[in-house]
Design a protein around this motif. Structure first.
Motif: not given
Length: 376
Positions: A49, A66, A130, A140-141, A327
């Protein structure tokens, strides 16, 4: 070749299938650091990230994207190799061209251009990237936001670069998303010989009447912002493979896509009530990948993005909450306004994924215009 097209090609060349980043974020951070951004790499598990910021204080306007992509499928089905960017007929082809390396490249170029022209801009502009959007999305997020909340890091406004357009850039923006509630349903029966059904309990037969009611159920009527809640069965598995054996168990995968009219807990309770009414001996494991969110009419970011798209096309963009999840569902609970705007989504996750070069080359100016209007 334009700057945004060149960067998009460089990102496509990196086969960053979830959760691998394959150096995309290193390339991005090097460019943004050279432009004066502070770059923070946040690796959790196998996921990379990147949080890059310029400026100080609020408001904080973040672009979200992403670098991971879905698998290509049979590479022989592609007209050109999926990780070799190709230009044909005014389109850029390659895995991730639309979802969403094109948008990421446009965000980077827009941010560089903005801070070059406005080095002393008010507030903070940022980029959050991410490599775990297309996968399980746990490191991730979602994990980044958990870290931010613990540290007191804020995001006030968030532009998500997911491909949102129908036929041309700016014709549709997403101002919210439905929630996603999934369940794994285990129906218990009793295995036996098909010739002696009185000595067994067929879970398929037991579940069928309940499934009929579940599929026909009106869960809600929706509202002005969200369509009615939908229920789908994505998989049913039962049986031993033999035609003379009554199975002892059935497993079904189900999913709700729901707006703000219904709550996940209420949907779960209604499913349990229907199963009980039909005498189905079952248990369900529930998981929520994201709650519904909406940036309301009158929200600063929503108004700005609508104005920027109108200026780009000369027409009012459609404002939608349709589609799957993004996200943005992790950013909205921070109290942030979230709007999604990006290129045409017609080829995402498909063989010969592509993006219009004309749209891609206009995208940085759209993102720059959003920043100018937000900080005007």
């Amino acid at each position: 070749m334009s700057d945004v097209l060149d960067l998009a090609c460089e990102l496509i060349r990196r086969p960053s299938v979830t959760p691998s980043d394959k150096g995309c974020q290193a390339l991005i951070s090097a460019r943004l650091a050279a432009a004066g951004f502070t770059c923070r790499h946040m690796r959790f598990g196998e996921v990379d990230n990147l949080w890059a910021t310029h400026g100080a204080g609020g408001p904080v306007l973040a672009f979200l994207g992403h670098t991971d992509v879905v698998p290509t499928g049979p590479e022989g089905s592609w007209t050109s190799p999926p990780f070799e960017p190709a230009l044909r007929g005014g389109r850029l082809f390659g895995r991730g061209a639309a979802d969403m390396k094109g948008s990421v490249a446009a965000m980077v170029v827009a941010l560089e251009d903005f801070v070059r022209a406005h080095p002393d801009h008010p507030g903070t502009v940022a980029l959050l990237i991410t490599s775990d959007e297309e996968g399980v999305a746990t490191d991730g997020v979602k994990r980044v936001v958990e870290t931010f909340l613990a540290e007191g890091v804020r995001i006030d406004h968030c532009v998500v670069g997911e491909p949102s357009a129908k036929t041309t850039l700016g014709d549709l923006i997403r101002v919210g998303r439905r929630g996603s509630l999934s369940g794994t349903l285990h129906v218990r029966g009793m295995q036996g010989h098909v010739a002696y059904p009185d000595k067994a309990l067929n879970p398929i037969h037991a579940f069928a009447p309940a499934l009929t009611e579940l599929a026909a159920q009106c869960w809600d009527e929706g509202n002005e912002d969200f369509p009615p809640t939908s229920f789908q069965v994505s998989n049913i598995n039962s049986g031993t493979g033999a035609n003379n054996v009554i199975p002892g168990e059935l497993v079904a995968l189900v999913n709700f896509r729901y707006g703000t009219v219904s709550a996940a807990a209420d949907l779960q309770a209604r499913v349990q009530a229907i199963l009980a009414r039909h005498g189905v001996d079952a248990s369900i494991e529930w998981s929520t990948s994201g709650a519904p969110f909406l940036t309301p009419v009158g929200g600063r970011l929503r108004e700005v993005v609508v104005d920027a798209c109108r200026a780009l096309r000369g027409e009012e963009p459609e404002q939608s909450t349709g589609g799957g999840t993004s996200d943005g569902r992790f950013i909205a609970p921070m109290g942030a306004e979230v709007v999604e705007v990006g290129p045409v989504n017609a080829t995402i996750h498909k063989v010969d994924e592509c993006v219009s070069v004309a749209d891609l080359e206009r995208l940085p100016s759209l993102y720059s215009d959003i920043m100018l209007r937000m900080f005007a």
